[in-house]
Design an enzyme around this catalytic site. Sequence first.
Site, PDB file in Angstrom:
ATOM      1  N   HIS A  55       0.811  -1.223   0.000  1.00 38.13           N
ATOM      2  CA  HIS A  55       0.000   0.000   0.000  1.00 38.13           C
ATOM      3  C   HIS A  55       0.845   1.275   0.000  1.00 38.13           C
ATOM      4  O   HIS A  55       0.326   2.359  -0.264  1.00 38.13           O
ATOM      5  CB  HIS A  55      -0.916   0.017   1.231  1.00 38.13           C
TER       6      HIS A  55
ATOM      7  N   CYS B  47       3.325  -1.224  -4.343  1.00 36.26           N
ATOM      8  CA  CYS B  47       2.945  -1.460  -5.734  1.00 36.26           C
ATOM      9  C   CYS B  47       3.505  -0.350  -6.604  1.00 36.26           C
ATOM     10  O   CYS B  47       3.364   0.835  -6.271  1.00 36.26           O
ATOM     11  CB  CYS B  47       1.421  -1.501  -5.850  1.00 36.26           C
TER      12      CYS B  47
ATOM     13  N   HIS C 107      -7.128   4.937   4.983  1.00 33.30           N
ATOM     14  CA  HIS C 107      -6.593   3.792   4.241  1.00 33.30           C
ATOM     15  C   HIS C 107      -5.074   3.914   4.163  1.00 33.30           C
ATOM     16  O   HIS C 107      -4.542   5.015   3.972  1.00 33.30           O
ATOM     17  CB  HIS C 107      -7.191   3.742   2.838  1.00 33.30           C
TER      18      HIS C 107
ATOM     19  N   GLU D 204      -2.951   3.343   1.888  1.00 30.66           N
ATOM     20  CA  GLU D 204      -2.455   3.981   0.667  1.00 30.66           C
ATOM     21  C   GLU D 204      -2.579   5.498   0.750  1.00 30.66           C
ATOM     22  O   GLU D 204      -1.691   6.231   0.299  1.00 30.66           O
ATOM     23  CB  GLU D 204      -3.209   3.461  -0.553  1.00 30.66           C
TER      24      GLU D 204
ATOM     25  N   THR E 105      -5.583   4.300  -5.797  1.00 27.46           N
ATOM     26  CA  THR E 105      -5.612   3.385  -6.949  1.00 27.46           C
ATOM     27  C   THR E 105      -6.761   2.377  -6.901  1.00 27.46           C
ATOM     28  O   THR E 105      -7.008   1.692  -7.894  1.00 27.46           O
ATOM     29  CB  THR E 105      -4.292   2.602  -7.056  1.00 27.46           C
TER      30      THR E 105
ATOM     31  N   SER F 182     -10.217  -4.574   2.616  1.00 32.49           N
ATOM     32  CA  SER F 182      -9.702  -4.460   1.248  1.00 32.49           C
ATOM     33  C   SER F 182     -10.572  -3.482   0.463  1.00 32.49           C
ATOM     34  O   SER F 182     -11.731  -3.783   0.150  1.00 32.49           O
ATOM     35  CB  SER F 182      -9.700  -5.835   0.573  1.00 32.49           C
ATOM     36  N   SER F 183     -10.017  -2.336   0.130  1.00 34.63           N
ATOM     37  CA  SER F 183     -10.788  -1.311  -0.578  1.00 34.63           C
ATOM     38  C   SER F 183     -11.324  -1.826  -1.899  1.00 34.63           C
ATOM     39  O   SER F 183     -12.506  -1.661  -2.218  1.00 34.63           O
ATOM     40  CB  SER F 183      -9.915  -0.067  -0.810  1.00 34.63           C
ATOM     41  N   ASN F 184     -10.477  -2.487  -2.680  1.00 36.77           N
ATOM     42  CA  ASN F 184     -10.941  -2.913  -4.012  1.00 36.77           C
ATOM     43  C   ASN F 184     -12.021  -3.989  -3.912  1.00 36.77           C
ATOM     44  O   ASN F 184     -12.927  -4.048  -4.741  1.00 36.77           O
ATOM     45  CB  ASN F 184      -9.754  -3.352  -4.889  1.00 36.77           C
TER      46      ASN F 184
ATOM     47  N   SER G  91      -6.440  -8.964  -3.710  1.00 38.93           N
ATOM     48  CA  SER G  91      -5.567  -9.582  -2.712  1.00 38.93           C
ATOM     49  C   SER G  91      -5.968 -11.004  -2.370  1.00 38.93           C
ATOM     50  O   SER G  91      -5.372 -11.622  -1.490  1.00 38.93           O
ATOM     51  CB  SER G  91      -5.586  -8.740  -1.420  1.00 38.93           C
TER      52      SER G  91
END
EC number: 1.17.7.4
Length: 319
Positions: free
Chosen positions: A85, A107, A135, A137, A176, A234-236, A278
Amino acid sequence: MNAPFPPSRPPLHLLIAAPRGFCAGVDRAIEIVQRALERYGPPVYVRHEIVHNKFVVDTLKAKGAIFVEDLDEVPDGLPVIFSAHGVPKSVPAEATARGLDWLDATCPLVSKVHRQAERQLEAGRHILFIGHAGHPEVIGTFGQVPEGAMTLVETVEDVAALSFAEDAQLAYLTQTTLSVDDTAAILAAIEARFPQVVAPKAEDICYATSNRQAAVKEIAPMCDLVLVIGAPNSSNSLRLVEVAERCGKPAYLIQRASELDPAWLDGVNTVGVTAGASAPEALVDEVLACLRQWREVAVEEVVTARERMTFKLPRQLAD
């Protein structure tokens, strides 16, 4: 002893989204931890979860990785890895000052956003950063620039509350792993209010996030229910649930097959299955095996994109 299959299992059509699961950044981060364990021997310390998935973290713990939230928890003389992150600049600076051997598993697409933040600052622009407060990130990106150089924007309503003049020197960047649709609405509001705002050269939402959301948009209209395999932090993965729900379909976020409830399948003929970036494919297989115990399953993979992205390892591990 396992309970016997019911004498008659109703059919269940599974639409499996592709792409799903691991992205190139997650593959790279996990390989960094595995190679570090081979190179240095256990224990190897990791600051924060390397990726947001308990199965992955527990697997690496079993091999000798120790996960901590602060560098103060890392003993002198042992290697430490920074999560995918990203981290504020102060973290590697502190590790270097302590003489720690550190590896950066950020990343590369997140690192790209970090470099863009630096360039916008050098150009004299204030940065509007679209993301979710707290978060990792977002914390890491804010830590690339001096305090006060960046303002967090989470919603369209936040844009209306900004106090900058219309002609202020502004740029925007994004986390992202955001919702593609939500972010488009926020960016439209920013550009309408601040016509001179400078956009990034390429979209910051990563290819994997966009591709997984597009895949869910493809399968959800054909489903009675959508299952998203991923972690609650997990955001995504959370965004994938939102995408399915916006298609008018019920959706559940699960970490493991053990969280499945057979009652969810009452009156359901078609189920969509996807996994956050993830979540390993082993967890998808586990969910399918569980569903096969309850229903006569027919599996169809729906491919909306092919991903061939790979990222290089840090030079310390490249050999």
